[in-house]
Design a protein around this motif. Structure first.
Motif, PDB file in Angstrom:
ATOM      1  N   ARG A   1       0.848  -1.196   0.000  1.00  0.00           N
ATOM      2  CA  ARG A   1       0.000   0.000   0.000  1.00  0.00           C
ATOM      3  C   ARG A   1       0.878   1.238   0.000  1.00  0.00           C
ATOM      4  N   ILE A   2       0.393   2.268  -0.680  1.00  0.00           N
ATOM      5  CA  ILE A   2       1.140   3.525  -0.770  1.00  0.00           C
ATOM      6  C   ILE A   2       0.409   4.559   0.075  1.00  0.00           C
ATOM      7  N   ALA A   3       1.007   4.951   1.167  1.00  0.00           N
ATOM      8  CA  ALA A   3       0.338   5.845   2.113  1.00  0.00           C
ATOM      9  C   ALA A   3      -0.057   7.172   1.477  1.00  0.00           C
ATOM     10  N   ALA A   4       0.755   7.655   0.546  1.00  0.00           N
ATOM     11  CA  ALA A   4       0.476   8.952  -0.070  1.00  0.00           C
ATOM     12  C   ALA A   4      -0.815   8.947  -0.879  1.00  0.00           C
ATOM     13  N   LEU A   5      -1.284   7.756  -1.255  1.00  0.00           N
ATOM     14  CA  LEU A   5      -2.502   7.665  -2.062  1.00  0.00           C
ATOM     15  C   LEU A   5      -3.768   7.548  -1.221  1.00  0.00           C
ATOM     16  N   ARG A   6      -3.631   7.493   0.078  1.00  0.00           N
ATOM     17  CA  ARG A   6      -4.816   7.308   0.926  1.00  0.00           C
ATOM     18  C   ARG A   6      -5.837   8.437   0.792  1.00  0.00           C
ATOM     19  N   PRO A   7      -5.412   9.703   0.731  1.00  0.00           N
ATOM     20  CA  PRO A   7      -6.428  10.757   0.531  1.00  0.00           C
ATOM     21  C   PRO A   7      -7.189  10.600  -0.782  1.00  0.00           C
TER      22      PRO A   7
ATOM     23  N   ALA B   1      -7.704   7.748  -2.330  1.00  0.00           N
ATOM     24  CA  ALA B   1      -8.584   6.600  -2.145  1.00  0.00           C
ATOM     25  C   ALA B   1      -9.807   6.979  -1.317  1.00  0.00           C
ATOM     26  N   SER B   2      -9.600   7.806  -0.308  1.00  0.00           N
ATOM     27  CA  SER B   2     -10.718   8.243   0.527  1.00  0.00           C
ATOM     28  C   SER B   2     -11.720   9.043  -0.293  1.00  0.00           C
ATOM     29  N   TYR B   3     -11.209   9.926  -1.137  1.00  0.00           N
ATOM     30  CA  TYR B   3     -12.116  10.714  -1.986  1.00  0.00           C
ATOM     31  C   TYR B   3     -12.878   9.795  -2.942  1.00  0.00           C
ATOM     32  N   GLY B   4     -12.170   8.834  -3.521  1.00  0.00           N
ATOM     33  CA  GLY B   4     -12.826   7.919  -4.442  1.00  0.00           C
ATOM     34  C   GLY B   4     -13.922   7.121  -3.784  1.00  0.00           C
ATOM     35  N   ALA B   5     -13.680   6.672  -2.545  1.00  0.00           N
ATOM     36  CA  ALA B   5     -14.671   5.873  -1.836  1.00  0.00           C
ATOM     37  C   ALA B   5     -15.875   6.695  -1.401  1.00  0.00           C
ATOM     38  N   GLN B   6     -15.645   7.962  -1.060  1.00  0.00           N
ATOM     39  CA  GLN B   6     -16.702   8.752  -0.446  1.00  0.00           C
ATOM     40  C   GLN B   6     -17.391   9.734  -1.378  1.00  0.00           C
ATOM     41  N   ALA B   7     -16.732  10.158  -2.455  1.00  0.00           N
ATOM     42  CA  ALA B   7     -17.309  11.255  -3.235  1.00  0.00           C
ATOM     43  C   ALA B   7     -17.222  11.085  -4.743  1.00  0.00           C
ATOM     44  N   SER B   8     -16.629  10.013  -5.245  1.00  0.00           N
ATOM     45  CA  SER B   8     -16.483   9.885  -6.696  1.00  0.00           C
ATOM     46  C   SER B   8     -17.832   9.780  -7.402  1.00  0.00           C
ATOM     47  N   PHE B   9     -18.792   9.087  -6.802  1.00  0.00           N
ATOM     48  CA  PHE B   9     -20.123   8.980  -7.384  1.00  0.00           C
ATOM     49  C   PHE B   9     -20.786  10.354  -7.453  1.00  0.00           C
TER      50      PHE B   9
END
Length: 358
Positions: A265-271, A273-281
């Motif tokens: 896992r790449i820690a720098a990509l967590r934000p 990933a968080s945006y994708g999970a919560q707001a991409s739709f």
């Protein structure tokens, strides 16, 4: 990946709304903008793969526990509806302002933007709104207002019905009334063709389940990623008619190699990933009316010439759209669980108070 794909779609649409059609330029940045803007459709196809993967996973698990259509449909309607309904309201309001109040050239098709093909005199209507609420946009009615990207949401909804209907019929010999909805595929070849790409995601889940202990070398995602990139670049060069399922299959293969090689896992990509999970739709559902209004206000009937000013405008509006989608998602997507619980209570209450089953 969801975040990257959603931003790719939004960027492509915004570039087409703001910037003139391609013409040679010395700026590498501007040429890159033109190039990247051409991947908006491919990003939607790759979204189908992700959707097919997660829905297939959910359907298989539910079938093993004991399938219930009402419970499945509550989950799907809650997931889509909690974003779709307010997105239609917001988009309709913004389009009404742009079309009737400000009378922006963009909303009257005068800017020549190829991404804005909606005739608002036909799409900003109660008939179109009603059809969008029951996922018939692009099939019977146009997407509501300027929000052409909502076509894929209708496709998704019917795929949500088709896949479990086929899965139950083929695996468990349980044909149901939902199979009747496949008639839509025969009436509209375009949605049937898109189902091939969506099924690549379901095939990905099937492969993952078939080889749960398979471990691949860490270089395999690189090779599969290059193959996927080649497919995307090939599809970008022209309209071949078959590029969608080829891109989808190559992306599914790439995802399979990632799942089976277990990269760090790449820690720098967590934000991201968080945006994708919560707001991409939410970004996908509301970006076009927002950007169309902003573009219409800025460019009038003449889109911006390619250059630094145009690139700056694209970045500024894109950032604002990302922020708006995050706020929108906090009031919609974040409440999906609460809506599901409420719908289940209503359904259980209806069964308890209704006539006894026969």
């Amino acid at each position: 990946m969801r975040a990257v794909l959603a931003v790719t779609v939004a960027f492509g649409h915004l570039w087409g709304l703001l910037v003139e059609d391609y013409r040679p330029t010395a700026s590498l940045l501007v040429r890159a903008g033109y190039f990247l803007a051409g991947f908006a459709h491919s990003a939607v196809i790759l979204f189908f793969v992700l959707s097919g993967y997660w829905i297939a996973r959910s359907v298989a698990a539910r079938a093993e526990r004991g399938w219930r259509w009402d419970d499945y449909l509550i989950d799907r309607v809650a997931r889509l509806g909690i974003v779709l309904v307010p997105a239609l309201m917001l988009g309709g309001l913004l389009d009404w302002i742009g079309y009737h109040v400000l009378e922006l050239p963009t909303h009257y098709g005068l800017s020549g933007a190829w991404v804005f093909t909606q005739d608002l005199s036909q799409s900003l209507t109660l008939r179109a709104l009603a059809g969008n609420l029951v996922f018939l946009q692009h099939l019977i009615v146009p997407p509501f207002g300027s929000n052409g990207p909502l076509w894929s949401l209708a496709f998704e909804f019917w795929y949500y019905l088709w896949f479990p209907a086929l899965y139950l019929a083929l695996r468990y010999r349980r044909p149901g009334i939902a199979l009747v909805t496949l008639g839509i595929a025969f009436a509209n070849p375009e949605i049937a063709f898109g189902f091939l790409s969506w099924l690549c995601g379901a095939a990905l889940y099937g492969a993952e389940r078939r080889w749960p202990d398979l471990r691949l070398a860490r270089w395999t995602p690189v090779a599969a990623g290059l193959l996927c990139l080649a497919a995307l670049l090939w599809g970008r060069t022209g309209d071949f008619g078959v590029e969608d399922p080829i891109e989808a299959a190559s992306f599914a293969l790439f995802l399979f190699t990632l799942l089976r090689s277990d990269p760090p896992r790449i820690a720098a990509l967590r934000p991201l990933a968080s945006y994708g999970a919560q707001a991409s739709f939410s970004l996908y559902a509301i970006h076009f009316p927002l950007m169309a209004l902003a573009a219409g206000w800025i460019v009038g009937d003449t889109r911006l010439a390619p250059g630094g000013e145009a690139a700056l405008a694209v970045v500024a509006i894109l950032v604002l759209a990302l922020a708006a989608a995050w706020l929108f998602a906090a009031q919609t997507e974040a409440r999906t669980g609460a809506l599901r619980d409420w719908l289940r209570r209503r359904a259980q209450g209806g069964r308890a108070g209704g006539p006894p089953p026969r």
